[in-house]
Scaffold this active site. Sequence first.
Site, short mmCIF file in Angstrom:
data_model
loop_
_atom_site.label_atom_id
_atom_site.label_comp_id
_atom_site.label_asym_id
_atom_site.label_seq_id
_atom_site.Cartn_x
_atom_site.Cartn_y
_atom_site.Cartn_z
N GLY A 39 46.37 32.89 47.07
CA GLY A 39 45.20 32.34 46.39
C GLY A 39 44.36 31.36 47.35
O GLY A 39 45.28 30.88 48.38
N ARG A 71 44.99 39.74 48.14
CA ARG A 71 46.58 40.44 47.95
C ARG A 71 46.67 41.80 48.66
O ARG A 71 45.70 42.62 48.38
CB ARG A 71 47.16 40.41 46.51
CG ARG A 71 46.46 39.09 45.92
CD ARG A 71 47.59 38.39 45.52
NE ARG A 71 46.95 36.90 44.79
CZ ARG A 71 47.26 35.82 44.77
NH1 ARG A 71 48.55 35.27 45.59
NH2 ARG A 71 46.69 34.83 44.17
N ASP A 77 53.90 31.05 49.78
CA ASP A 77 55.18 31.68 49.90
C ASP A 77 55.26 33.27 50.17
O ASP A 77 55.95 33.77 51.02
CB ASP A 77 56.30 31.03 49.09
CG ASP A 77 55.82 31.46 47.80
OD1 ASP A 77 54.46 32.06 47.41
OD2 ASP A 77 56.61 31.28 46.64
N THR A 117 47.81 26.15 49.88
CA THR A 117 48.12 26.64 48.37
C THR A 117 47.80 25.57 47.51
O THR A 117 48.28 24.29 48.05
CB THR A 117 49.32 27.38 48.03
OG1 THR A 117 49.53 27.31 46.65
CG2 THR A 117 50.64 26.63 48.61
N ASP A 150 49.29 24.57 44.67
CA ASP A 150 50.47 24.39 44.05
C ASP A 150 51.34 23.52 44.44
O ASP A 150 52.32 22.64 43.65
CB ASP A 150 50.97 25.85 43.69
CG ASP A 150 50.26 26.89 43.09
OD1 ASP A 150 49.33 26.43 42.27
OD2 ASP A 150 50.56 28.10 43.36
N ASP A 182 53.99 23.94 46.32
CA ASP A 182 55.44 24.28 46.01
C ASP A 182 56.32 24.88 47.29
O ASP A 182 57.17 25.55 47.21
CB ASP A 182 55.39 25.47 44.92
CG ASP A 182 54.31 26.47 45.33
OD1 ASP A 182 53.86 26.67 46.40
OD2 ASP A 182 54.36 27.55 44.90
N ARG A 196 51.44 27.61 38.73
CA ARG A 196 52.44 28.62 38.80
C ARG A 196 53.86 28.26 38.03
O ARG A 196 53.66 27.61 36.94
CB ARG A 196 52.61 29.46 40.13
CG ARG A 196 51.46 30.16 40.39
CD ARG A 196 51.68 31.21 41.54
NE ARG A 196 52.16 30.57 42.65
CZ ARG A 196 52.51 31.40 43.71
NH1 ARG A 196 52.17 32.44 43.75
NH2 ARG A 196 53.20 30.82 44.81
P1 ATP Z 1 49.77 31.44 46.66
O1 ATP Z 1 50.69 30.45 46.72
O2 ATP Z 1 48.25 30.95 46.59
O3 ATP Z 1 49.92 32.67 45.60
P2 ATP Z 1 50.87 33.41 48.42
O4 ATP Z 1 50.67 33.46 49.77
O5 ATP Z 1 52.31 33.15 47.83
O6 ATP Z 1 49.90 32.36 47.97
P3 ATP Z 1 50.99 36.25 47.51
O7 ATP Z 1 50.08 36.96 47.08
O8 ATP Z 1 52.39 36.15 47.00
O9 ATP Z 1 50.27 34.71 47.86
O10 ATP Z 1 51.36 36.58 48.85
C1 ATP Z 1 50.24 37.04 49.85
C2 ATP Z 1 50.40 38.28 50.42
O11 ATP Z 1 51.53 38.24 51.19
C3 ATP Z 1 50.61 39.46 49.59
O12 ATP Z 1 49.44 40.05 48.87
C4 ATP Z 1 51.47 40.83 50.44
O13 ATP Z 1 50.56 41.29 51.24
C5 ATP Z 1 52.15 39.79 51.37
N1 ATP Z 1 53.45 39.58 50.45
C6 ATP Z 1 53.94 38.83 49.84
N2 ATP Z 1 55.51 39.09 49.64
C7 ATP Z 1 55.72 39.70 50.51
C8 ATP Z 1 57.01 40.32 50.82
N3 ATP Z 1 58.04 40.34 50.18
N4 ATP Z 1 56.92 41.31 51.89
C9 ATP Z 1 55.91 41.75 52.63
N5 ATP Z 1 54.73 41.09 52.34
C10 ATP Z 1 54.58 40.26 51.28
#
Ligand code: ATP
Length: 328
Positions: A17, A78, A109, A132, A134, A136, A178
């Site tokens: 995000g 994503r 994360d 982010t 959040d 978190d 979240r």
């Molecule tokens: P936000 O906290 O704003 O949602 P985020 O980094 O947690 O940010 P995610 O959509 O969970 O957002 O993760 C971003 C991208 O990271 C995913 O679209 C994916 O490509 C990659 N990713 C997430 N989890 C994994 C995983 N377990 N293994 C490999 N790639 C991952």
Amino acid sequence: MSGSPTIGHIGVFTSGGDSPGMNAAIRAVVRAAAVSGLRVSGILGGYEGLIQDRVQPLGPRDVSNIVQRGGTILRSARSDAFRTPEGRALAHATLQRHGIDALVAIGGDGTFTGAMRLTEEHGTPVIGLPGTIDNDLAGTDRTIGFDTAVNTAVEAIDKIRDTASAHDRLFFVEVMGRDTGFIALACAIASGAEYVMLPEVPQRIEELVSALAEAKSTKSSSIVIVAEGDEEGNAFAVAAKVKEQLPQFDMRVTVLGHLQRGGSPSAIDRVLASRLGVAAVEHLLHGTQGAMLGEVCGRVLATPFSEAVGKRKSLDSHLLAILPILAT
Ligand code: ATP
């Protein structure tokens, strides 16, 4: 977390995000790298852009006039493909084609979990910056974007308070976060809300109902902040449960939604993002990798990705304790 690869070319991207302040972080990475004589490439659209080879060179003038802009000039996405070893092999091939030695990943994360996989499988050095709203992530007092999101939400809640007072109404306001309540708790304190529903705190509708009934004897309007991940459900679900027991209340529900993600970053977020962006380049040059940089008690700290994503950060217990005092 430490090694000493030779780094001459850094890739930077935003992922997950979007959050206000990501642009300030990109700008800081690009300019700090330039000062150290490094090349920088921007990867468009997060991991998906890495897989699809959407890479462009970035110099100090390419990041002019963005420190004040919300969103991200590198866009975010994503990527399901990156969750697979095949996708990560394609991403690594892109890095090799462009001669990119290390990455600065700005995200949450999920982004850092993906970075860990890339390093495990292909040895790519990565430094993460916490982007982010959040808040978190363990290893930083605040994430980039949190302060702006809270300010945006509080500004909206102040307006809701005006109409709540004018009509003697009870408002349920849902905020983002979240499965965590950092935004909700900060908003509740800052907006003078009567009650907050948080995922971290097991609360029953009965407690909320009795608090609202008590408040009604002295106050004409009330505001309840509901964190989107609350276990009693979203703001509409909570309001419906309260309505069953307090049918005489004139209630309304407002979901603030994505407006909390956008807008010009606050000065606090700009300073945090700028400081961490410069530190990311310095840390990579000193051999740090596989870690997220954060600010803890005013100092920049590197926390291994496994700890930043694996440890759940606790809400400030003092803030939790003072809310009922402030709502009397
Ligand atoms: P936000 O906290 O704003 O949602 P985020 O980094 O947690 O940010 P995610 O959509 O969970 O957002 O993760 C971003 C991208 O990271 C995913 O679209 C994916 O490509 C990659 N990713 C997430 N989890 C994994 C995983 N377990 N293994 C490999 N790639 C991952």
